[in-house]
Design a protein around this motif. Sequence first.
Motif, PDB file in Angstrom:
ATOM      1  N   LYS A 165      40.634  49.737  71.951  1.00  0.00           N
ATOM      2  CA  LYS A 165      41.289  48.437  71.868  1.00  0.00           C
ATOM      3  C   LYS A 165      40.624  47.530  70.836  1.00  0.00           C
ATOM      4  O   LYS A 165      41.249  46.580  70.347  1.00  0.00           O
ATOM      5  N   ILE A 187      42.650  47.032  67.705  1.00  0.00           N
ATOM      6  CA  ILE A 187      43.988  46.416  67.726  1.00  0.00           C
ATOM      7  C   ILE A 187      44.231  45.515  66.512  1.00  0.00           C
ATOM      8  O   ILE A 187      45.322  45.552  65.932  1.00  0.00           O
ATOM      9  N   ASN A 219      50.586  47.626  75.870  1.00  0.00           N
ATOM     10  CA  ASN A 219      49.578  48.652  76.138  1.00  0.00           C
ATOM     11  C   ASN A 219      50.188  49.900  76.783  1.00  0.00           C
ATOM     12  O   ASN A 219      49.543  50.593  77.562  1.00  0.00           O
TER      13      ASN A 219
END
Length: 209
Positions: free
Chosen positions: A161, A164, A189
Amino acid sequence: MNVYDFDKTIYLHESTRKFYFFCLKRNKKHFFHIFKVVFWGFLRGIRVVSLKKFKEKFFSFTKFVPDIEKTVEEFWDNEFFNINYWYFEKRKRGDVVCSASPRFLLENIVARINKNAKLVCTEYDIESQKIVGENCKGEEKVKRLKELGYNEFENGFSDSKSDIPMLKMCKKAYKVKKEQVFLWDIESNKLIKEKPLENKVEDDDLILN
Protein backbone atom coordinates in the motif's frame (compact mmCIF):
# COMPACT_ATOMS: atom_id res chain seq x y z
CA MET A 1 5.14 1.70 -20.39
CA ASN A 2 4.93 -0.14 -17.06
CA VAL A 3 6.33 0.61 -13.61
CA TYR A 4 7.26 -2.03 -11.04
CA ASP A 5 8.22 -2.19 -7.42
CA PHE A 6 11.03 -4.71 -6.93
CA ASP A 7 10.97 -6.44 -3.52
CA LYS A 8 8.09 -8.91 -3.19
CA THR A 9 6.96 -7.88 -6.66
CA ILE A 10 9.52 -8.76 -9.33
CA TYR A 11 11.60 -10.51 -6.68
CA LEU A 12 9.83 -12.82 -4.26
CA HIS A 13 11.63 -11.61 -1.12
CA GLU A 14 13.12 -8.54 0.54
CA SER A 15 16.40 -8.20 -1.33
CA THR A 16 18.28 -6.11 1.25
CA ARG A 17 17.47 -8.49 4.08
CA LYS A 18 18.42 -11.54 2.02
CA PHE A 19 21.67 -9.93 0.94
CA TYR A 20 22.51 -9.01 4.52
CA PHE A 21 22.28 -12.61 5.71
CA PHE A 22 24.04 -13.84 2.57
CA CYS A 23 27.01 -11.66 3.53
CA LEU A 24 26.79 -12.72 7.18
CA LYS A 25 26.99 -16.40 6.27
CA ARG A 26 30.06 -15.78 4.13
CA ASN A 27 31.90 -13.93 6.88
CA LYS A 28 30.73 -14.58 10.42
CA LYS A 29 33.14 -11.90 11.68
CA HIS A 30 30.40 -9.46 10.73
CA PHE A 31 28.03 -11.04 13.25
CA PHE A 32 28.52 -8.16 15.69
CA HIS A 33 26.79 -5.86 13.19
CA ILE A 34 23.48 -7.55 14.09
CA PHE A 35 23.60 -5.84 17.50
CA LYS A 36 23.92 -2.48 15.75
CA VAL A 37 20.91 -3.30 13.56
CA VAL A 38 18.85 -4.36 16.58
CA PHE A 39 19.75 -1.17 18.46
CA TRP A 40 18.88 1.16 15.59
CA GLY A 41 15.84 -0.96 14.76
CA PHE A 42 14.58 -0.39 18.30
CA LEU A 43 15.09 3.37 17.96
CA ARG A 44 13.23 3.28 14.66
CA GLY A 45 10.44 1.22 16.24
CA ILE A 46 9.79 3.87 18.88
CA ARG A 47 10.10 6.62 16.23
CA VAL A 48 13.22 8.20 17.73
CA VAL A 49 15.05 8.04 14.37
CA SER A 50 13.82 8.28 10.79
CA LEU A 51 13.63 5.37 8.38
CA LYS A 52 16.38 7.05 6.37
CA LYS A 53 18.72 7.13 9.38
CA PHE A 54 17.93 3.50 10.23
CA LYS A 55 18.67 2.39 6.68
CA GLU A 56 21.98 4.27 6.69
CA LYS A 57 22.99 2.38 9.82
CA PHE A 58 21.73 -0.90 8.37
CA PHE A 59 23.56 -0.47 5.05
CA SER A 60 26.80 0.29 6.90
CA PHE A 61 27.54 -3.45 6.88
CA THR A 62 28.68 -2.97 3.27
CA LYS A 63 31.93 -1.38 4.44
CA PHE A 64 32.95 -4.84 5.67
CA VAL A 65 32.34 -6.50 2.29
CA PRO A 66 35.73 -6.72 0.48
CA ASP A 67 34.43 -6.70 -3.11
CA ILE A 68 30.85 -5.47 -3.10
CA GLU A 69 30.28 -5.76 -6.86
CA LYS A 70 31.49 -9.36 -6.99
CA THR A 71 29.52 -10.26 -3.86
CA VAL A 72 26.33 -8.74 -5.30
CA GLU A 73 26.85 -10.68 -8.55
CA GLU A 74 27.28 -13.95 -6.63
CA PHE A 75 24.21 -13.17 -4.55
CA TRP A 76 22.04 -12.75 -7.64
CA ASP A 77 23.56 -15.88 -9.19
CA ASN A 78 22.07 -17.70 -6.20
CA GLU A 79 18.81 -15.76 -6.12
CA PHE A 80 17.93 -15.51 -9.81
CA PHE A 81 15.42 -18.36 -9.48
CA ASN A 82 13.43 -16.15 -7.07
CA ILE A 83 12.62 -13.65 -9.80
CA ASN A 84 8.87 -13.94 -10.40
CA TYR A 85 8.35 -15.91 -13.60
CA TRP A 86 5.48 -13.70 -14.76
CA TYR A 87 7.81 -10.72 -15.13
CA PHE A 88 9.42 -12.38 -18.13
CA GLU A 89 5.97 -12.61 -19.74
CA LYS A 90 5.18 -8.95 -19.09
CA ARG A 91 8.50 -7.15 -19.49
CA LYS A 92 8.84 -4.53 -22.18
CA ARG A 93 11.24 -1.95 -23.44
CA GLY A 94 10.78 1.16 -21.34
CA ASP A 95 9.95 -0.67 -18.10
CA VAL A 96 10.73 1.33 -14.97
CA VAL A 97 11.74 -0.45 -11.75
CA CYS A 98 11.16 1.89 -8.79
CA SER A 99 12.37 0.61 -5.43
CA ALA A 100 13.33 1.67 -1.92
CA SER A 101 16.24 -0.79 -2.07
CA PRO A 102 19.72 0.58 -2.86
CA ARG A 103 21.27 0.89 -6.30
CA PHE A 104 24.42 -1.04 -5.37
CA LEU A 105 22.21 -4.09 -4.85
CA LEU A 106 19.65 -3.74 -7.65
CA GLU A 107 21.66 -2.49 -10.62
CA ASN A 108 23.11 -5.93 -11.38
CA ILE A 109 19.85 -7.85 -11.33
CA VAL A 110 17.75 -5.26 -13.18
CA ALA A 111 20.34 -5.26 -15.98
CA ARG A 112 20.11 -9.06 -16.11
CA ILE A 113 16.33 -9.33 -16.37
CA ASN A 114 15.76 -6.37 -18.69
CA LYS A 115 18.79 -4.47 -19.93
CA ASN A 116 16.53 -1.73 -21.31
CA ALA A 117 14.71 -1.05 -18.04
CA LYS A 118 15.20 2.18 -16.08
CA LEU A 119 16.12 1.79 -12.42
CA VAL A 120 14.89 4.41 -9.94
CA CYS A 121 15.85 3.61 -6.35
CA THR A 122 17.47 4.66 -3.10
CA GLU A 123 20.96 6.03 -3.67
CA TYR A 124 23.36 4.91 -0.95
CA ASP A 125 27.01 5.94 -0.95
CA ILE A 126 29.06 3.11 0.55
CA GLU A 127 32.11 5.27 1.21
CA SER A 128 30.31 7.96 3.21
CA GLN A 129 27.66 5.52 4.54
CA LYS A 130 24.96 8.04 3.70
CA ILE A 131 21.79 7.98 1.63
CA VAL A 132 22.03 10.59 -1.09
CA GLY A 133 18.75 12.50 -1.16
CA GLU A 134 15.78 10.73 0.38
CA ASN A 135 14.75 7.13 0.84
CA CYS A 136 12.89 6.18 -2.36
CA LYS A 137 9.55 5.19 -0.84
CA GLY A 138 5.94 6.39 -0.94
CA GLU A 139 5.56 9.94 -2.25
CA GLU A 140 9.31 10.09 -2.88
CA LYS A 141 8.86 7.56 -5.68
CA VAL A 142 6.38 9.87 -7.40
CA LYS A 143 8.75 12.82 -6.98
CA ARG A 144 11.68 10.88 -8.50
CA LEU A 145 9.61 9.61 -11.42
CA LYS A 146 8.25 13.04 -12.27
CA GLU A 147 11.73 14.56 -12.08
CA LEU A 148 12.75 12.06 -14.76
CA GLY A 149 9.80 13.04 -16.95
CA TYR A 150 7.45 10.16 -16.13
CA ASN A 151 3.89 11.37 -15.61
CA GLU A 152 1.78 8.34 -16.53
CA PHE A 153 2.15 4.59 -16.96
CA GLU A 154 -0.05 1.94 -18.55
CA ASN A 155 0.35 -0.55 -15.70
CA GLY A 156 1.82 -0.46 -12.21
CA PHE A 157 2.78 -3.45 -10.06
CA SER A 158 3.44 -3.60 -6.32
CA ASP A 159 2.85 -5.71 -3.22
CA SER A 160 2.47 -2.74 -0.87
CA LYS A 161 0.00 0.00 0.00
CA SER A 162 2.96 2.33 0.44
CA ASP A 163 3.16 2.37 -3.36
CA ILE A 164 -0.38 3.67 -3.86
CA PRO A 165 0.93 7.18 -4.69
CA MET A 166 2.99 5.63 -7.52
CA LEU A 167 0.12 3.42 -8.65
CA LYS A 168 -2.12 6.47 -8.98
CA MET A 169 0.12 7.44 -11.89
CA CYS A 170 -0.99 4.27 -13.70
CA LYS A 171 -4.05 3.52 -15.84
CA LYS A 172 -4.19 0.10 -14.21
CA ALA A 173 -2.80 -1.01 -10.86
CA TYR A 174 -1.86 -4.59 -10.00
CA LYS A 175 -1.19 -6.11 -6.60
CA VAL A 176 1.35 -8.90 -6.35
CA LYS A 177 0.92 -11.65 -3.78
CA LYS A 178 3.86 -14.01 -4.03
CA GLU A 179 3.52 -15.47 -7.54
CA GLN A 180 0.01 -14.19 -8.26
CA VAL A 181 -1.00 -10.90 -9.86
CA PHE A 182 -4.37 -9.25 -9.18
CA LEU A 183 -6.01 -6.27 -10.80
CA TRP A 184 -6.16 -3.77 -7.90
CA ASP A 185 -8.87 -1.17 -7.42
CA ILE A 186 -6.83 1.02 -5.09
CA GLU A 187 -9.80 3.16 -4.11
CA SER A 188 -11.86 0.26 -2.76
CA ASN A 189 -8.85 -2.01 -2.14
CA LYS A 190 -10.57 -4.81 -4.09
CA LEU A 191 -8.57 -7.41 -5.97
CA ILE A 192 -9.54 -9.22 -9.15
CA LYS A 193 -7.53 -12.19 -10.43
CA GLU A 194 -6.70 -11.64 -14.08
CA LYS A 195 -5.15 -13.72 -16.80
CA PRO A 196 -1.55 -12.76 -17.64
CA LEU A 197 -1.28 -9.45 -19.47
CA GLU A 198 -0.84 -9.55 -23.22
CA ASN A 199 2.35 -7.49 -23.08
CA LYS A 200 4.63 -9.14 -25.58
CA VAL A 201 8.36 -8.57 -25.41
CA GLU A 202 9.28 -6.02 -28.06
CA ASP A 203 12.81 -7.33 -28.32
CA ASP A 204 13.90 -10.95 -27.92
CA ASP A 205 17.17 -9.78 -26.37
CA LEU A 206 16.08 -7.99 -23.20
CA ILE A 207 18.14 -10.20 -20.90
CA LEU A 208 21.75 -9.19 -20.41
CA ASN A 209 23.94 -12.10 -21.46
